[in-house]
Enzyme design. Structure first.
Site, short mmCIF file in Angstrom:
data_model
loop_
_atom_site.label_atom_id
_atom_site.label_comp_id
_atom_site.label_asym_id
_atom_site.label_seq_id
_atom_site.Cartn_x
_atom_site.Cartn_y
_atom_site.Cartn_z
N LEU A 102 0.90 -1.15 0.00
CA LEU A 102 0.00 0.00 0.00
C LEU A 102 0.93 1.20 0.00
CD1 LEU A 102 -2.76 -0.63 2.73
CD2 LEU A 102 -3.12 -0.29 0.28
N ASP A 103 0.59 2.24 -0.75
CA ASP A 103 1.44 3.43 -0.80
C ASP A 103 1.61 4.04 0.59
OD1 ASP A 103 1.54 3.12 -3.52
OD2 ASP A 103 -0.08 4.54 -3.91
N LYS A 104 2.67 4.82 0.73
CA LYS A 104 2.94 5.48 2.03
C LYS A 104 1.74 6.32 2.48
CE LYS A 104 6.11 8.85 3.98
NZ LYS A 104 7.19 9.80 3.66
#
Ligand code: URA
Length: 245
Positions: A102-104
């Protein structure tokens, strides 16, 4: 199972490889009742291992659901940012890695495990495990945009990406839910950008048939039981893989 004695003890969280070697050489480790002083001794499936008279449980597979907060990266180590593994205080923490990413700046359901085979299946396009996201976008979403997303939008790299399902959650709030069956890099953001929308926030709420717990606050985690682990792959097309097609 066939494993070196020192590796077995280290994986069972008795100590580091160096520490367990010392224990073995000190003569406090028994295999089937006999003292073994050789760290490379081969341990078999049903062997009984004891350290100072206490039975050691064999290493086990661990599956953790984490509600990832924003600001954490989905890797095991990072030179700059805190990682999802930093949030897990567990005896097996050192062996855990995130399944997919999952993106930051994204939040929500992420699985951590020490089971490489399981992780591979979840990520594999063959299994087509569903991922459901709640996404806030910068403007009202209309029927045409929903149609574009389900019929396929062309990304900048030429790949055509399709959502399995898209629904409007809040028309005024610009919130939609989106079900995808692949986990390509920035997939949701790139798809929505191709459809003319900017993502303001992104939360994963389901993986396969496993939903994010309502009561798991951001940063919290818990171990999954066997049934829950199985439910992740039940949400995919496992049969396809079994038939090798
Ligand atoms: N798609 C994205 O763009 N970001 C994520 O974190 C997950 C899916």
């Amino acid at each position: 199972m066939s494993l070196r004695l020192d590796k077995f003890l280290a994986s069972s969280k008795i100590g580091t490889r160096k520490e367990v070697k010392k224990l073995i050489k000190a003569g406090v480790v028994r295999v089937n009742g006999r003292i073994v002083k050789d760290p490379s001794f081969d341990v078999k499936e049903n062997d009984v291992i004891e350290v100072r008279g206490s039975k050691v449980e064999p290493p086990r597979k661990v599956y953790i659901i984490l509600n990832k907060p924003k600001g954490f990266v989905s890797s095991t180590k990072d030179p700059r940012d805190p990682t999802v593994v930093d949030l897990i205080d567990h005896p097996y923490s050192e062996d855990l890695f995130p399944v997919g990413r999952l993106d930051k700046d994204a939040e929500g359901l992420i699985i951590l495990t020490n089971d490489g085979e399981f992780a591979h299946k979840v990520i594999s396009p063959k299994y087509a495990v569903e991922r459901e996201y709640l996404v806030k976008v910068d403007r009202r979403v209309n029927e045409r945009i929903l149609r574009d997303l389900t019929s396929g939008v062309k990304l900048k790299d030429g790949h055509v990406a399709k959502a399995k399902e898209v629904k409007i959650v809040s028309e005024e709030g610009g919130e939609i839910s989106l079900v995808l069956t692949e986990g390509k890099y920035h997939e949701v953001k790139r798809m929505l950008s191709a459809a003319g929308l900017k993502v303001l926030s992104l939360k994963r709420i389901r993986l396969g048939n496993l939903k994010l717990d309502e009561n798991l606050s951001p940063g919290s985690w818990r171990e999954l039981d066997e049934r829950e682990v199985a439910s992740i792959l039940e949400g995919g097309s496992e049969e396809k893989d079994k038939n090798g097609t």
